[in-house]
Design a protein around this motif. Structure first.
Motif, PDB file in Angstrom:
ATOM      1  N   THR A 433       0.866  -1.190   0.000  1.00  0.00           N
ATOM      2  CA  THR A 433       0.000   0.000   0.000  1.00  0.00           C
ATOM      3  C   THR A 433       0.897   1.232   0.000  1.00  0.00           C
ATOM      4  O   THR A 433       2.029   1.194   0.488  1.00  0.00           O
ATOM      5  N   ILE A 434       0.357   2.299  -0.547  1.00  0.00           N
ATOM      6  CA  ILE A 434       1.142   3.529  -0.686  1.00  0.00           C
ATOM      7  C   ILE A 434       0.904   4.412   0.543  1.00  0.00           C
ATOM      8  O   ILE A 434      -0.248   4.780   0.823  1.00  0.00           O
ATOM      9  N   PRO A 435       1.972   4.745   1.284  1.00  0.00           N
ATOM     10  CA  PRO A 435       1.768   5.602   2.463  1.00  0.00           C
ATOM     11  C   PRO A 435       1.251   6.980   2.035  1.00  0.00           C
ATOM     12  O   PRO A 435       1.746   7.562   1.071  1.00  0.00           O
ATOM     13  N   LYS A 436       0.238   7.456   2.773  1.00  0.00           N
ATOM     14  CA  LYS A 436      -0.340   8.760   2.427  1.00  0.00           C
ATOM     15  C   LYS A 436      -0.479   9.594   3.697  1.00  0.00           C
ATOM     16  O   LYS A 436      -0.730   9.040   4.780  1.00  0.00           O
ATOM     17  N   GLU A 437      -0.386  10.896   3.527  1.00  0.00           N
ATOM     18  CA  GLU A 437      -0.440  11.769   4.701  1.00  0.00           C
ATOM     19  C   GLU A 437      -1.744  11.582   5.477  1.00  0.00           C
ATOM     20  O   GLU A 437      -1.760  11.596   6.702  1.00  0.00           O
ATOM     21  N   ASN A 438      -2.853  11.391   4.735  1.00  0.00           N
ATOM     22  CA  ASN A 438      -4.131  11.289   5.449  1.00  0.00           C
ATOM     23  C   ASN A 438      -4.428   9.890   5.994  1.00  0.00           C
ATOM     24  O   ASN A 438      -5.479   9.680   6.598  1.00  0.00           O
ATOM     25  N   VAL A 460      -7.099   5.124   8.958  1.00  0.00           N
ATOM     26  CA  VAL A 460      -6.268   4.481   7.936  1.00  0.00           C
ATOM     27  C   VAL A 460      -7.174   3.651   7.024  1.00  0.00           C
ATOM     28  O   VAL A 460      -7.897   2.787   7.523  1.00  0.00           O
ATOM     29  N   GLY A 461      -7.152   3.938   5.741  1.00  0.00           N
ATOM     30  CA  GLY A 461      -8.073   3.217   4.858  1.00  0.00           C
ATOM     31  C   GLY A 461      -7.432   2.792   3.544  1.00  0.00           C
ATOM     32  O   GLY A 461      -6.280   3.139   3.249  1.00  0.00           O
ATOM     33  N   TYR A 462      -8.188   2.035   2.769  1.00  0.00           N
ATOM     34  CA  TYR A 462      -7.754   1.668   1.416  1.00  0.00           C
ATOM     35  C   TYR A 462      -7.929   2.860   0.490  1.00  0.00           C
ATOM     36  O   TYR A 462      -8.667   3.806   0.801  1.00  0.00           O
ATOM     37  N   ASP A 463      -7.301   2.813  -0.667  1.00  0.00           N
ATOM     38  CA  ASP A 463      -7.522   3.843  -1.680  1.00  0.00           C
ATOM     39  C   ASP A 463      -7.735   3.167  -3.038  1.00  0.00           C
ATOM     40  O   ASP A 463      -7.763   1.931  -3.148  1.00  0.00           O
ATOM     41  N   GLU A 464      -7.845   3.984  -4.067  1.00  0.00           N
ATOM     42  CA  GLU A 464      -8.128   3.481  -5.407  1.00  0.00           C
ATOM     43  C   GLU A 464      -7.021   2.549  -5.894  1.00  0.00           C
ATOM     44  O   GLU A 464      -7.278   1.543  -6.571  1.00  0.00           O
ATOM     45  N   ASP A 466      -5.263   0.539  -4.090  1.00  0.00           N
ATOM     46  CA  ASP A 466      -5.450  -0.769  -3.445  1.00  0.00           C
ATOM     47  C   ASP A 466      -6.542  -1.579  -4.161  1.00  0.00           C
ATOM     48  O   ASP A 466      -6.442  -2.799  -4.281  1.00  0.00           O
ATOM     49  N   GLU A 467      -7.592  -0.897  -4.602  1.00  0.00           N
ATOM     50  CA  GLU A 467      -8.680  -1.586  -5.320  1.00  0.00           C
ATOM     51  C   GLU A 467      -8.138  -2.168  -6.630  1.00  0.00           C
ATOM     52  O   GLU A 467      -8.452  -3.296  -7.008  1.00  0.00           O
ATOM     53  N   LYS A 468      -7.313  -1.381  -7.319  1.00  0.00           N
ATOM     54  CA  LYS A 468      -6.773  -1.854  -8.606  1.00  0.00           C
ATOM     55  C   LYS A 468      -5.818  -3.035  -8.407  1.00  0.00           C
ATOM     56  O   LYS A 468      -5.814  -3.984  -9.195  1.00  0.00           O
ATOM     57  N   VAL A 469      -5.007  -2.944  -7.353  1.00  0.00           N
ATOM     58  CA  VAL A 469      -4.084  -4.047  -7.053  1.00  0.00           C
ATOM     59  C   VAL A 469      -4.887  -5.316  -6.779  1.00  0.00           C
ATOM     60  O   VAL A 469      -4.566  -6.399  -7.284  1.00  0.00           O
ATOM     61  N   LEU A 470      -5.944  -5.171  -5.997  1.00  0.00           N
ATOM     62  CA  LEU A 470      -6.799  -6.325  -5.680  1.00  0.00           C
ATOM     63  C   LEU A 470      -7.375  -6.950  -6.955  1.00  0.00           C
ATOM     64  O   LEU A 470      -7.298  -8.172  -7.150  1.00  0.00           O
ATOM     65  N   GLN A 471      -7.930  -6.108  -7.813  1.00  0.00           N
ATOM     66  CA  GLN A 471      -8.545  -6.632  -9.046  1.00  0.00           C
ATOM     67  C   GLN A 471      -7.502  -7.326  -9.914  1.00  0.00           C
ATOM     68  O   GLN A 471      -7.770  -8.365 -10.520  1.00  0.00           O
ATOM     69  N   ASP A 472      -6.303  -6.759  -9.960  1.00  0.00           N
ATOM     70  CA  ASP A 472      -5.248  -7.369 -10.773  1.00  0.00           C
ATOM     71  C   ASP A 472      -4.884  -8.749 -10.234  1.00  0.00           C
ATOM     72  O   ASP A 472      -4.741  -9.712 -10.994  1.00  0.00           O
ATOM     73  N   PHE A 473      -4.748  -8.843  -8.907  1.00  0.00           N
ATOM     74  CA  PHE A 473      -4.425 -10.146  -8.320  1.00  0.00           C
ATOM     75  C   PHE A 473      -5.525 -11.166  -8.634  1.00  0.00           C
ATOM     76  O   PHE A 473      -5.246 -12.312  -9.017  1.00  0.00           O
ATOM     77  N   LEU A 474      -6.782 -10.747  -8.450  1.00  0.00           N
ATOM     78  CA  LEU A 474      -7.884 -11.701  -8.652  1.00  0.00           C
ATOM     79  C   LEU A 474      -7.877 -12.219 -10.092  1.00  0.00           C
ATOM     80  O   LEU A 474      -8.100 -13.402 -10.351  1.00  0.00           O
ATOM     81  N   GLN A 475      -7.567 -11.320 -11.017  1.00  0.00           N
ATOM     82  CA  GLN A 475      -7.572 -11.714 -12.422  1.00  0.00           C
ATOM     83  C   GLN A 475      -6.341 -12.551 -12.772  1.00  0.00           C
ATOM     84  O   GLN A 475      -6.432 -13.616 -13.391  1.00  0.00           O
ATOM     85  N   LYS A 497     -10.306  -5.801   6.756  1.00  0.00           N
ATOM     86  CA  LYS A 497     -10.080  -4.379   7.006  1.00  0.00           C
ATOM     87  C   LYS A 497      -8.581  -4.078   7.007  1.00  0.00           C
ATOM     88  O   LYS A 497      -7.761  -4.964   7.293  1.00  0.00           O
ATOM     89  N   PRO A 498      -8.221  -2.817   6.782  1.00  0.00           N
ATOM     90  CA  PRO A 498      -6.825  -2.434   6.977  1.00  0.00           C
ATOM     91  C   PRO A 498      -6.404  -2.811   8.403  1.00  0.00           C
ATOM     92  O   PRO A 498      -7.226  -2.741   9.322  1.00  0.00           O
ATOM     93  N   GLY A 499      -5.163  -3.199   8.571  1.00  0.00           N
ATOM     94  CA  GLY A 499      -4.671  -3.574   9.897  1.00  0.00           C
ATOM     95  C   GLY A 499      -4.745  -5.065  10.142  1.00  0.00           C
ATOM     96  O   GLY A 499      -3.978  -5.609  10.935  1.00  0.00           O
ATOM     97  N   ASN A 500      -5.665  -5.737   9.435  1.00  0.00           N
ATOM     98  CA  ASN A 500      -5.852  -7.163   9.654  1.00  0.00           C
ATOM     99  C   ASN A 500      -4.643  -7.975   9.194  1.00  0.00           C
ATOM    100  O   ASN A 500      -4.459  -9.132   9.576  1.00  0.00           O
TER     101      ASN A 500
END
Ligand SMILES: Cc1cc2nc3c(=O)[nH]c(=O)nc-3n(C[C@H](O)[C@H](O)[C@H](O)COP(=O)(O)OP(=O)(O)OC[C@H]3O[C@@H](n4cnc5c(N)ncnc54)[C@H](O)[C@@H]3O)c2cc1C
Length: 571
Positions: A433-438, A460-464, A466-475, A497-500
């Motif tokens: 995941t990409i560290p972000k200030e927020n 601390v949450g996912y971002d866009e 992370d969604e793309k990485v997930l879809q790429d892995f699934l495919q 969830k994040p942190g898990n």
């Protein structure tokens, strides 16, 4: 630990070094500091856990447990956070923080899994120990996120070797740039379907590699392990209960008893560190304020150097709570970045499948690791519409009778129970995941814990990405399993969830520039050189590999520097 011989019974208040936290990184700090002859105090907020003596479930069989190792519905309901961790069960629950005991505030959903005891999470980790590669340390600069790491792989390589030899890591020398080799003991073997899938994938995709996961298990104990009092891993696979053989690496079995033997270590359990003490006249930290967990009495301990190893988020909490005239916004926090750029691993992708053609084979015995594929996305250059990539784990196991799925009675039923089921394949991702200030943590303004310390707020949450990485892995995962001839392939988002992932990192990051980072390349605060942070909080980015081996190597390297600076009277 050590039958109380380490206890601070004379109430000594001054030491050469203080280490906050006795988990994986704190244990390493203690060992290295003691080996260098420094009188070291380890402060641990949790109870004492002595190797072997305090592993109450380690030799129990499933039928010895009231609920056959399952947790009751009541315990699960009371602990939704702890229960979200796969390793939390009737046999291990005493090593996990219960939800009500140590609350925190979730501004966004975040599972914070903790182990408060001597040994920390080293007792309950999954022991996967891959080195990070040069691509990981070069990543932020190349892809322009976070800040540039102030170190490169070459800076850490000798320290990886140093910690691997002592901890005992099993693995093969695979010769991959994306997964540097280390000092390995004999590797575990893949089973037939795993090898078959490996061969199919690597034949189809020349840039994808499948290797056996490296893990901190003594497959062939060496003299250095035997002298720690550890023995060969018995492949019992009930590691999360604590191992009486010391077959896997934990602070309790390895670094702490070693440090105790030097005569330089004092461990103080039940010691909740409240904050660091900063001396404005001396321009350095002089010690720590500690609240006794049980009596709530406060004591101040002093030392020449302080290592903060409370684990990423607790280190952030402790530093945010360490306010002084010099640092009104938290320790070392001149640039306002303390608590920001928290990152983790994206564990949301899973794929289940079956494979045919191995019905005459059976998996025998147990194994503490699985096949893995180091990241193959965006390795040499940016190729996809998302940044960075993911590592993949997979394993094959033969299905067995499952009481929930089969009804029956009599001899035929019993015979059926002895017959193995089909081969199941299970695949999962570990995404960077990409560290972000927020993505940040801060202290709650009003709510405090039982020791009067403000609660941590996690945002601390996912971002866009992370969604793309997930879809790429699934495919990609589906495609690879298809290539290997698997059937019934079911890719899914498990919604974790994040942190898990329990790999939280950042908030007190290293860097070259005091304006954009908190720590220098030796893990010292830019603005207070006698305080070191060497747990996950110091990390600039997350890589796709598990992080704890890197925490160990960074810690040993930082201690080496601290000791040489102390000798030169520079700190
Ligand atoms: C189920 C599970 C599986 C995992 N699998 C892997 C894996 O395969 N590979 C991997 O690399 N990592 C894995 N991890 C993560 C790994 O456990 C952590 O990265 C590692 O333990 C971090 O080391 P640490 O020293 O920073 O923290 P910890 O080991 O958590 O130790 C921190 C210690 O500090 C103490 N502490 C906290 N606050 C204070 C305070 N204020 N005062 C005094 N003491 C304090 C805590 O009680 C604790 O004992 C896993 C974790 C879990 C739970």
């Amino acid at each position: 630990m050590g039958d109380n011989k380490n206890k601070n019974s004379s109430k000594e208040l001054h030491f050469d070094a203080i280490v906050i936290g006795s988990g994986i990184s704190g244990g390493w700090a203690a060992k290295e500091l003691c080996d260098h002859g420094l009188k070291t105090l380890v402060l641990e907020r949790g109870r004492d856990v002595t190797h072997i003596k305090d592993y109450p479930t380690t030799n129990l069989n499933p039928w010895d447990f009231k609920h056959r190792t399952q947790l009751t519905a009541a315990v699960r309901k009371e602990n939704p956070i702890a229960d979200s961790c796969y390793a939390f069960d009737e046999a291990t629950q005493h090593f996990f923080v219960k939800d009500k005991e140590h609350p925190y505030v979730q501004d966004k959903p975040f599972d914070w899994i903790r182990g408060y005891q001597v040994g920390g999470k080293s007792l309950i980790w999954a022991r996967q120990t891959q080195r990070w590669s040069k691509f990981d340390f070069e990543g932020p600069a190349r892809d322009k996120f976070a800040v540039d790491w102030p170190i490169r792989y070459e800076d850490l390589a000798p320290w990886y070797s140093h910690v691997e030899k002592f901890a005992g890591i099993s693995g093969n020398k695979d010769g991959l740039e994306t997964l540097p080799d280390g000092e390995f003991l004999q590797a575990w073997e893949m089973n037939c379907p795993e090898k078959f899938i490996r061969d199919k994938i690597t034949a189809q995709y020349p840039d994808r590699f499948v290797v056996q996961g490296r893990c901190a298990h003594l497959t062939q104990p060496q003299p250095v392990h035997l002298s720690q009092g550890r023995g060969q891993c018995q492949a019992r696979n009930i590691c999360y209960r604590g191992c009486p053989f010391g077959g896997y690496f934990s602070s309790n079995a390895s670094t702490l008893p070693w440090a105790l033997k030097t005569g330089n270590l004092t461990i103080q359990p039940d010691a909740v560190v409240h904050s660091l003490v900063y001396d404005e006249m001396k321009n350095k930290a002089t010690g720590v304020r500690v609240i006794d967990r049980l009596s709530k009495e406060m004591t101040v301990y002093s030392a020449k150097i302080i290592f903060v190893n409370a684990a990423c988020l607790n280190t952030n909490l402790l530093l945010l709570n360490s306010v002084s005239k010099r640092f009104p916004n938290g320790f070392g926090n001149d640039n306002g970045l303390l608590g920001k750029y928290i990152a983790f691993h994206n564990y949301r992708g899973n794929i289940n499948a079956t494979i045919e053609g191995f019905e005459d084979k059976i998996d025998f015995g147990r194994r503490p690791t699985a096949a893995m594929m180091p990241n193959f996305r965006n390795v040499y250059k940016q190729e996809t519409d998302f940044l960075r990539g993911y590592m993949v784990h997979y394993s094959a196991s033969r299905g067995r009778w499952n009481g929930k799925e089969m009804d029956g009675i009599g001899a035929g039923f019993k015979t059926q129970l002895t017959e193995p089921g089909e081969w199941n394949i299970s695949m999962m991702m570990q995404g960077e995941t990409i560290p972000k200030e927020n993505n940040q943590v801060w202290l709650h303004r009003e709510q405090k814990d039982d020791w009067g310390i403000p609660l941590l707020v996690t945002s601390v949450g996912y971002d866009e990405n992370d969604e793309k990485v997930l879809q790429d892995f699934l495919q990609q995962g589906k495609e690879m399993l298809e290539t290997a001839g698997c059937k019934n392939i079911v890719p899914f988002d498990n919604g974790r969830k994040p942190g898990n992932d329990i790999h939280e990192m950042g908030g007190v990051r290293m860097g070259k520039d005091p304006r954009t980072s908190l720590l220098n390349k030796w893990n010292q605060f830019h603005n207070c050189k006698n305080v070191f942070v060497t747990d996950g909080a110091c990390m600039v980015s997350t890589s796709t590999q598990n992080p704890s081996l890197t925490f160990m190597a960074i810690t040993a390297r930082a201690v080496d520097h601290a000791v040489s600076e102390l000798k030169k009277m520079n700190i």
